[in-house]
Write an enzyme that holds these catalytic residues in place. Structure first.
Site: not given
Ligand code: URA
Length: 242
Positions: A103
Site C-alpha cells: 500500500d
Molecule cells: N497488507 C496490507 O494491508 N497492506 C500492505 O501493504 C501489505 C499487506
C-alpha cells in the site's frame, strides 16, 4: 544495441557518466579502444571491458528496495511518485516491475524484476510464500487474537489461511501494540483487514521479508541495491530461469 545503452544496462553508471568513461578511453570492444558511444554492439557476443572489468549482459535484473511511504507500487502513475522513479535508468529501460504490491502508506521490502516467471511463481497462491510484516497497532492485541490468526480470519466472504501473529510489545497506558505478522497470501489490504477484524487498527506497517528475501537494514528508506549472488541463489526454490 548502442554501446552507451549497454553500459547503462550493466549498471556501470548513468548515460552521461558512461559517455565520459568512453571519452576517457576506459572502454574496449573486442580488445579495441572505443571512442564512440553510438557504436552498435552485439550484447551477447561482443567482449566489452569497462575500467578493466568485463561486462556481461544481464537478461534479468533484480532490485531490493526499501520502499518509503508515499510512493506507489506501480510502474507509472499520473499523480504519485512510483517505485520505478526510485530506481536507475537500467530498471526503466529493461521494464522492471514490482513483485506484488505494498500500500502507499506501507514501507519496507519490495522486490522488483523484469523476470515475469519468477514474479508469477512468487505471487502464486499455490506456492504459499511467507510475507512477514511488523505493525504498530492502535489497540491491545490479545492471545485471543493470536488464536484467531491461527484459525484463519474471515473477511467479507473469504477466510484467510492460517497466519502467525506474534505480540512483541503491549503499551497498556498508550493502548498500542507492536506485533509481527506472517501471512502466506497477498489479498488486498490483507494485514490491515485482518487486524481490523480483531477490532484494532494498523497505524504503521513495514514488510520485513518475502520468501527467502529479508529487508536489508543497511538500506535507508527509498534506497535500493541489486540482489546479491546468495539472494539470487535462494530464489532457485521457485524453479524458474533466473
Ligand atoms: N497488507 C496490507 O494491508 N497492506 C500492505 O501493504 C501489505 C499487506
Amino acid at each position: 544495441m548502442r554501446l552507451d545503452k549497454f553500459l547503462v544496462a550493466c549498471g556501470v553508471g548513468s548515460r552521461s557518466q558512461v559517455k565520459t568513461m568512453i571519452k576517457k578511453k576506459q572502454v574496449t570492444v573486442n580488445g579495441k579502444l572505443e571512442m564512440s558511444s553510438k557504436l552498435q554492439i552485439n550484447e551477447y557476443e561482443d567482449k566489452i571491458i569497462c575500467q578493466g572489468r568485463e561486462l556481461l549482459y544481464e537478461k534479468y535484473l533484480y532490485y531490493l528496495l526499501n520502499k518509503p511511504q508515499g510512493v506507489i507500487s506501480a510502474t507509472e502513475d499520473n499523480h504519485h511518485k512510483t517505485v520505478l522513479d526510485l530506481l536507475d535508468q537500467a530498471a526503466r529501460d529493461k521494464e522492471v516491475f514490482p513483485v506484488g504490491r505494498l500500500d502507499i502508506d506501507t514501507h519496507g521490502l519490495l522486490l522488483l524484476t523484469n523476470n515475469g516467471a519468477l514474479a508469477h511463481a512468487m505471487l502464486s497462491p499455490k506456492k504459499h510464500v511467507n510475507k512477514t510484516y511488523r505493525a504498530n497497532i492502535a489497540g491491545l492485541m490479545t492471545d485471543q487474537d493470536v488464536q484467531l490468526f491461527e484459525e484463519g480470519i474471515a473477511l467479507e466472504g473469504i477466510t484467510c489461511q492460517p497466519a502467525q501473529l506474534v505480540i512483541l510489545e503491549r503499551d497498556e497506558e498508550a493502548g498500542t501494540s507492536l506485533v509481527q505478522i506472517t501471512i502466506k497470501e497477498g489479498k488486498f489490504h490483507q494485514v490491515k483487514r485482518m487486524v481490523a477484524a480483531c477490532g484494532k487498527k494498523v497505524l504503521d506497517l513495514q514488510r520485513l521479508s518475502m520468501g527467502p528475501l529479508i529487508l536489508d537494514k543497511e538500506l535507508a528508506l527509498g534506497q535500493w541495491r541489486r540482489l546479491t549472488e546468495s539472494e539470487l541463489a535462494s530464489l532457485q526454490v521457485f524453479d524458474v530461469e533466473l
